[in-house]
Design an enzyme around this catalytic site. Sequence first.
Site, PDB file in Angstrom:
ATOM      1  N   LYS A 278       8.100  -9.807  47.882  1.00  9.13           N
ATOM      2  CA  LYS A 278       8.201 -10.836  48.916  1.00  9.13           C
ATOM      3  C   LYS A 278       9.157 -11.921  48.415  1.00  9.13           C
ATOM      4  O   LYS A 278       9.205 -12.196  47.203  1.00  9.13           O
ATOM      5  CB  LYS A 278       6.793 -11.407  49.145  1.00  9.13           C
ATOM      6  CG  LYS A 278       6.643 -12.391  50.283  1.00  9.13           C
ATOM      7  CD  LYS A 278       5.160 -12.804  50.401  1.00  9.13           C
ATOM      8  CE  LYS A 278       4.898 -13.786  51.531  1.00  9.13           C
ATOM      9  NZ  LYS A 278       3.447 -14.102  51.631  1.00  9.13           N
TER      10      LYS A 278
ATOM     11  N   SER B  70       1.797 -13.731  56.314  1.00  7.13           N
ATOM     12  CA  SER B  70       3.202 -14.033  56.108  1.00  7.13           C
ATOM     13  C   SER B  70       3.964 -12.921  55.377  1.00  7.13           C
ATOM     14  O   SER B  70       5.185 -12.885  55.451  1.00  7.13           O
ATOM     15  CB  SER B  70       3.341 -15.325  55.304  1.00  7.13           C
ATOM     16  OG  SER B  70       2.786 -15.186  54.013  1.00  7.13           O
TER      17      SER B  70
ATOM     18  N   SER C  77      -2.387 -13.519  54.029  1.00  8.59           N
ATOM     19  CA  SER C  77      -0.981 -13.128  54.165  1.00  8.59           C
ATOM     20  C   SER C  77      -0.626 -11.759  53.600  1.00  8.59           C
ATOM     21  O   SER C  77       0.460 -11.254  53.866  1.00  8.59           O
ATOM     22  CB  SER C  77      -0.084 -14.179  53.510  1.00  8.59           C
ATOM     23  OG  SER C  77       0.067 -15.279  54.367  1.00  8.59           O
TER      24      SER C  77
END
Lengths: 486, 503
Positions: free
Chosen positions: B83, B158, B182
């Site tokens: 990420k 996210s 997330s």
Amino acid sequence: MSWEMVIGLETHVELSTQSKIFCGCRTDFGAEPNTHVCPVCMALPGALPVFNEKVLTYAAMAGYALNCHVHHVSRFDRKNYFYPDLPKAYQISQFYRPICEHGHLTVQTAAGERKIGITRIHIEEDAGKLVHDEKQGTMLDMNRCGVPLIEIVSEPDIRSAEEAVLYLRKVRAILTYIGVSDCRMNEGSLRCDVNLSIHKAGEPFGTRTEMKNLNSFQSVERAIQAEFERQVAAVEAGEEIVQETRRYDQKTGKTSSMRRKENSADYRYFPDPDLPEVRLTDDEMARIRAAIPALPDERRDSYMNTYGLSAYAAEQLTAERWLAEYFEEAASVAKTPIAVANLMQGEVFALMSARATEAEKQGRTAPEGRESLPIAPKNLAQLADMMADGRVNSSMGKKIVAALFVEDQQPEAYAAAHELFTVGDDTALLAAVSQAMESNPDMVESYRKGKTNVEKALMGKAMAITRGKADAQRLADLLRQALTEE
Amino acid sequence: MRSYAEICRLTVRQLMDALSSGSLTSVEITEGYLASIAAQNGTINAFLEVYEADARNEAAASDARRAEGNPLSPLDGIPIALKDNMLVAGHTCACASRMLQDFVSPYDATVTQRLRAAGMVILGRLNMDEFAMGSSNENSAFGVCRNPWATDRVPGGSSGGAAAAVAAGMVPAALGSDTGGSIRQPASFCGVTGVKPAYGNVSRYGLVAFASSLDQIGPLCKTAEDAALIMGVIAGHDRRDATSDAALPTRFGLDARDDLTGLTIGLPKECFGEGLSMPVYHAVMAAAEALRAMGAKVVDVSIPSLPYALSAYYVLSSAEASSNLARFDGVRYGYRVKEYADLDELYRRSREEGFGLEVKRRIMLGTFALSSGYQDQYYQKAQQARELLRHEFGLALAGCDALLTPVAPTCAYRLGEKTADPMQMYMGDLYTVPANLTGLPCVSVPCGLAEEDGASLPVGMSLTGARESLQTLLSIASAYEQRQKPNAGIHPYDRLLKGVTKA
């Protein structure tokens, strides 16, 4: 009834740990800008603080030395505000649960001993330094970011500028004794904020103002005096004192407003989630306590008892640890320790401060601490004994100290080489007396006509004939005899 | 030799075995995934940047090590992606924000170092909601990411890029971060397995902080077994993270058995009421039934304070974020406005232009929650709720090995469906935030499809356990996956990987 000032001090002290408080970077003062930095102290994204346990030990030591209650558990909080010298935009400090509380210290004022309370001591990190340059604008040096600090907050117990300075000197003495800081105001490792209000005895305290970052004892003293006078004048003119931060200008000797309370930041303190609570076990506390050496008050009392020094002299000689250790070393080899004390307080201190002034004039950094006294303790002890024995008189003594300051050596040998020993035998002294009287018959005549105060002038003439080396008392006796004979 | 499309369907476990037996090389695997990314990323937008050259070099070096008989670990040569909020030295780490779009990291995050030490090949950085704030990946400054199952839908957030990339076969495993769900919610939306480890199990050093007391890094993979393998690489104490917990497990070897006899699974009744979509409810209840059929005892439990979790979470996470994101001030790095009259304007305009809407909303919320006069009402109250939740979860877990809940109240929704109403978006985190508030480990496991809103979409179930229980949770998840094969026959690999062929 007269106005009284009420002062509380916040003292920031940089701890002399090798590495910073939340990373492994070095803490040395004066390195090339931005060379002692890493992702943590530069606050790069993703970096996390890890507490340097040495800081805890030092802060607890300071707490014990300042008679505080040291807590088993303390905790870090974030103090949030934007400023370019604060790369995280928050300072890690201890707001809700400081490591130490409820301490005090005592100072010797002209009016006697005063006890000043210490509200709390907390641990925090220093910010960086902004360097303003006309061409390049404002630049940021992050070497100081994350240097460990303790903030010592006093109770509003201080009542004069003199007391404030004595308090600061005592803080410095104690902290240098325990070795947690070098407390150099010129390098910023000891900095002071002054909170000041005024009132009349028996009435409540007025509104206080704060003066930040005073960086010498002298500016603390002058800032206090200036702000006190300003507040008194304002109140007597019917004005109201507003709570604000003020700046002291060394050039004008006046304080001016920097920031009003209503404009002051809301720091939004909250516990730093990156750092667990800090804990001290009973064992660790015991070890820290045991490591504290004899502190200035204890040494002061022992000098008074052992060597018969006055309270004032003892306080002066214990003002810094190196000084006390120097004195103790010299006194231990001297036959007359009190003579060592007298010599140090007189000529030695005078020479040290002259050297510092000289260096300042030339824009050099004056040597500090033990380096500011370039004479071996045993040599100073020998000289003190020579003076106490009368083998050199006080003016020759001064001459020798000055010479040793330039080049340290055995005073005995120096005095011999330069023939500085006291001339004490009567033959030589009588010859000087006769020569002085013969060369100045008019003075002799005046004396004999009753103007006895010319005796001093004749004494000077005779002393000069011995090139200043005479045993002054004996010379005076012999001169008096010669003048009153006939 | 297998086709790229075949390679991209393999699990980490299968790739590991293929590398070990010599039937595949790291270069072949890496080329396969690079081809998959090249074919799909234009649509999915899961990768913000692909480290093609580095990845090829790393793969070749891995093959050389293996040829010499010195692989760094069993996972040596297997690709992974991160990420965009974990630092890789020499590469941009933007947190999908304009604020950091030009920030090149001078150092590796601890997880990055650990992946490297295991010889894993880092393929690139993955799309996300800006600074990990969001539940749909629509808050990225670099374009939305799309759900591989239905590209008109969000992948969740996210860590949307991480979930989408794994689901689409663009990478076999990814690291996400989870502050309030997330990792788990996008895993659920994309039909992959996601792990939020116990707080302190994986170092946060080099993870750009959102809410320090809640953030954890964890894997998103095709299976629970794969997640266990990746956890074995990244978990463990790190002296650079003071919140890292040396007492937590670092090995996650799974029980081979698929018999759950002796295990008790609790269903917190507060998680099966209002707000939960019926199709999701039925899918999760069916999973509970399956676990019961495998021998587990399934019981009802209660966490009375659960209704406070969401408010507490938004207060605390925003409060911490307001402080954590203050360092992005335009002074030393990151976005700086070109013209400014004074320092104040430099700060204000750099932040105004550098941050997106949702980030600014959270900063303002958090600043308010911490401000003097309001801190007691908001921040302190939220801390109390958090303590209460910890206590109640402790009680519930005293009688259970795991708590089973939905991951999210709905399946993946349409792009743009909830962007106008942030409250609606926040409500979707209802079931995931408690694990962050309590610091407990939690696994999101695919549990089949739900017919929702005219589409057939993946559903996830969530297993939460005591602090040291991740191995147990993964064992349950793995047993379930092997027995139920929740994605078998329904995962759209054939469609997705159709165009992935050798150049």
